[in-house]
Design an enzyme around this catalytic site. Structure first.
Site, PDB file in Angstrom:
ATOM      1  CG  HIS A 142       5.527  17.118  51.238  1.00 14.02           C
ATOM      2  ND1 HIS A 142       4.461  16.641  51.971  1.00 14.02           N
ATOM      3  CD2 HIS A 142       6.331  17.758  52.131  1.00 14.02           C
ATOM      4  CE1 HIS A 142       4.623  16.969  53.246  1.00 14.02           C
ATOM      5  NE2 HIS A 142       5.744  17.648  53.368  1.00 14.02           N
ATOM      6  CD  GLU A 143       9.964  19.172  50.991  1.00 14.01           C
ATOM      7  OE1 GLU A 143       9.845  20.303  51.510  1.00 14.01           O
ATOM      8  OE2 GLU A 143       9.929  18.126  51.668  1.00 14.01           O
ATOM      9  CG  HIS A 146       6.071  22.440  52.948  1.00 14.02           C
ATOM     10  ND1 HIS A 146       4.934  22.413  53.725  1.00 14.02           N
ATOM     11  CD2 HIS A 146       6.723  21.270  53.209  1.00 14.02           C
ATOM     12  CE1 HIS A 146       4.897  21.300  54.426  1.00 14.02           C
ATOM     13  NE2 HIS A 146       5.964  20.566  54.126  1.00 14.02           N
ATOM     14  CG  HIS A 152       3.339  18.658  57.479  1.00  8.84           C
ATOM     15  ND1 HIS A 152       4.314  18.450  58.418  1.00  8.84           N
ATOM     16  CD2 HIS A 152       3.986  18.694  56.277  1.00  8.84           C
ATOM     17  CE1 HIS A 152       5.492  18.363  57.813  1.00  8.84           C
ATOM     18  NE2 HIS A 152       5.319  18.525  56.520  1.00  8.84           N
ATOM     19  CB  CYS A 153      -2.685  17.859  54.549  1.00  4.54           C
ATOM     20  SG  CYS A 153      -4.382  17.363  54.303  1.00  4.54           S
ATOM     21  CB  CYS A 158      -3.468  14.900  51.582  1.00  2.00           C
ATOM     22  SG  CYS A 158      -2.873  16.423  50.854  1.00  2.00           S
ATOM     23  CB  CYS A 177      -6.672  16.138  50.196  1.00  2.00           C
ATOM     24  SG  CYS A 177      -6.433  17.630  51.161  1.00  2.00           S
ATOM     25  CB  CYS A 180      -3.845  20.332  50.017  1.00  2.00           C
ATOM     26  SG  CYS A 180      -3.579  19.983  51.766  1.00  2.00           S
TER      27      CYS A 180
END
Lengths: 193, 454
Positions: A142-143, A146, A152-153, A158, A177, A180
């Protein structure tokens, strides 16, 4: 959108590096680097352990300011890769939030994540090692997402979905997903050009 | 988030601005940062913001003062007050001043996420409600949805309520662009026929050769091309209201046919032999002087009496200038939404120009002028520059296209000659080729004075 596996944009060495900030279990560092390499299909290096900057410590809160750590990773150490992810056992926060699992600037070169809050469930009971490592992978991915400017999705589960609690974190999957994934490979391609 | 939202963090502390902005940017929002209330207001002039996160304690203008200004000048922008010194009193004061929520630093990330989602949902619902309301208004304008605060319009609204209850035919008189159809829809919406259809027919737009089959319908084989029977608009309007716009344009033959229906309440399709019962309320409208048309033999007097049981006159915009500001503001909101432009106000000088103009095209012209201004606007507030091309009315009778009626032309001409002659009655009478007594009578009749010179 039909899921279609993208090809890795490049086989450059050390596109992403993982830096242990203080003592971090070797299995944690391994699972982070292997997952990033496997899911993003880019080379990932593991760097030497380094000490978390002491000016990031917020005495009144007994936590470390994630923004300060990110600035340290981005500016105060030699650049060896395109993106760097610091991993720490310390509890992270930022000036406005009581805690963060991880932190990154959109499109920035560094991100940081903490394992501190990932060991237990909402009631404080320890979770299995498997669940803990699954959470570690999600926060890391996640990080790093970014740092490639992925916001953010809101698509299903996701990994880029915002997770502000352990429940949110557990309910999402540990991969991107198709949207992304596409955006991330576009960003990787652009970064390599 | 659906569309890309624009948010602003207002805090004198760089670290707070950066942290919160960084968090919000991950929600795919455009996030601006301001270090003071004054800077925030300057940014608000340039862009439309969905939500402002405002710190209470700032040097100069504090968070409460900024909140008050935002609520006054940018009421659609939501405001969240932030403080590190969270007390109940601060929260109460913030909510009393119109804050949409309140945060105490440091926030719980889950709470911040939920609050943002709640506020954006609130915003989405507000926008959706505004859009749906305007859509409904376009279909069924209720009297309280027609904009008018001036005395003539208030009187008109009262009359609409009175006449709606009956089934009598109504004739609406008014210049082009005064909103005759809107009034007709309002009457329909207030009447017991609201459950039935509202069927508008623009008599001036349908060719003479087609209007008969459009209104009465036709039977199969009644003429070449009539391969199947078709209901006429009178049948479609069953149980509802038939609105004949530009009724002054109806041919004498059609006037006879319609008169028969209004008298007998039955009609025949073209080529048909079976009588069909007509059940509709008739509302007609025209910008023409039907009395004159009757005198000239172009309009049947018996038909006129039948459609003119009740007369409603909609005053032109220049006779109800009090309505111009609310109408202009309404159009700004509508076109800003329809064209997706960040425009939400008209400044005082610009409004003065609009109020001073004579609007020969009435509300439709105002609508077009505001649409043009919104589309070409570079700032959130429309200024006088946007309306400079509108010449101020000269004594209320000229508008760049000259006077509209003979009566207005006479007043304008007399005044112009008097102005040219320095209000010397003898000289002016000579130029006008009337004697002084006649000119004096005209001056008294039209209440003309030198002080009215422009």
């Amino acid at each position: 959108m039909k899921k279609k596996k993208e090809q890795p944009p490049s086989a450059n060495k050390g596109l992403i590096s993982v830096v242990p900030l203080g003592k971090v279990g070797p299995d944690v560092i391994r699972v982070v680097s292997d997952s990033l390499q496997g899911i993003l299909r880019v080379p990932v290096d593991v760097e030497e352990e380094t000490i978390i900057p002491q000016d990031a410590f917020m005495e009144g809160r007994n936590q470390y300011n994630a923004m300060t750590v990110i600035k340290f990773l981005a500016n105060d150490r030699p650049h060896k890769s395109l993106k760097v992810l610091g991993v720490t056992q310390k509890d992270l926060c930022n000036p406005i939030l009581t805690y963060v699992f991880g932190e990154a600037y959109m499109g920035g070169s560094a991100a940081v994540m903490s394992c501190h809050r990932l060991y237990t469930d909402q009631t404080g009971e320890p979770v299995s090692r498997e669940q803990f490592l699954d959470r570690v992978v999600k926060v890391a991915l996640h990080e790093i997402g970014h740092t490639f400017n992925i916001a953010h999705c809101h698509t299903d589960r996701c990994v880029m979905r915002a997770s502000n609690s352990l429940m949110d974190l557990d309910s999402k999957l540990n991969y991107l997903c198709p949207y992304c994934e596409l955006f991330l490979f576009d960003a990787l391609r652009a970064a390599l050009q | 988030m659906g569309r890309r939202h624009r948010l602003m963090v207002v805090d004198d502390e760089l670290i707070v601005r950066e942290s919160l902005a960084a968090w919000l940017e991950k929600e795919a929002a455009v996030v601006d940062k301001a270090e003071s209330g004054a800077h925030a207001l300057a940014l608000l002039e340039q862009h439309f913001y969905d939500i402002l996160f405002v710190d209470i304690k700032m040097p100069g203008m504090d968070g409460f003062a900024l909140l008050e200004k935002v609520k006054e000048n940018f009421p659609t922008t939501l405001v969240v007050i932030i403080t590190a010194y969270g007390t109940v009193e601060h929260a109460v004061q913030a909510m009393r001043l119109g804050a949409n929520d309140f945060l105490v630093k440091p926030f719980d990330p889950d709470g911040l996420g939920l609050m943002l989602a709640k506020l954006l949902e609130h915003k989405r619902l507000l926008e959706e409600a505004q859009y749906l309301r305007s859509e409904v208004n376009r279909c069924w304008a209720a009297p309280d949805e027609i904009i008018g605060v001036s005395a003539p319009m208030v009187e008109l609204f009262r009359t609409i309520q009175e006449v709606s209850a009956s089934d009598s035919s109504i004739l609406i008189l008014g210049e082009t662009g005064t909103g005759k159809e809107l009034i007709a829809r309002a009457i329909h919406a207030s009447s017991k026929r609201i459950g039935g259809p509202f069927v508008p027919i623009n008599c001036g737009a349908i060719p003479e050769s087609l209007i008969e089959s459009e209104i009465f319908g036709f039977e199969k084989g009644s003429f070449t091309g009539a391969i199947r029977p078709k209901k006429g608009l009178i049948e479609v309007a069953e149980g509802g209201t038939l609105f004949l716009d530009e009724v002054g344009e109806i041919s004498p033959k059609m006037q006879v046919d319609l008169l028969r229906i209004l008298q007998d309440r039955v009609f025949y399709r073209v080529g048909g032999v079976d009588p069909i019962r007509a059940d509709f309320r008739l509302i007609s409208a025209t910008h023409r002087d039907l009395n004159q048309a009757i005198v000239q033999g172009n309009f049947r007097q018996d038909f006129f009496y039948r459609i003119n049981v009740i007369t409603l006159r909609i005053p032109p915009l220049r006779e109800r200038r009090d309505d111009i500001p609310p109408l202009a503001e309404h159009f700004v909101r509508r076109f800003a939404r329809e064209t997706n432009r960040d425009v939400d106000a008209i400044d005082h000088r610009a409004m003065q120009i609009l109020v001073g103009y004579d609007w020969p095209g009435n509300i439709r012209e105002l609508e077009n002028v505001v649409e043009r201004a919104v589309v070409t606007a570079r700032k959130r507030v429309l200024t006088a520059e946007a309306f400079d091309y509108l010449q101020p009315a000269a004594g209320g009778v000229t508008d760049g296209r000259g006077p509209r009626s003979l009566h207005e032309a006479e007043i304008a001409h007399i005044r112009r000659v008097l102005d040219e002659e320095g209000w010397n009655i003898s000289h002016a009478a000579k130029v006008l080729e009337v004697d002084r007594t006649t000119l004096h009578k005209k001056l008294r009749k039209y209440d003309l004075h030198p002080s009215e010179k422009l």
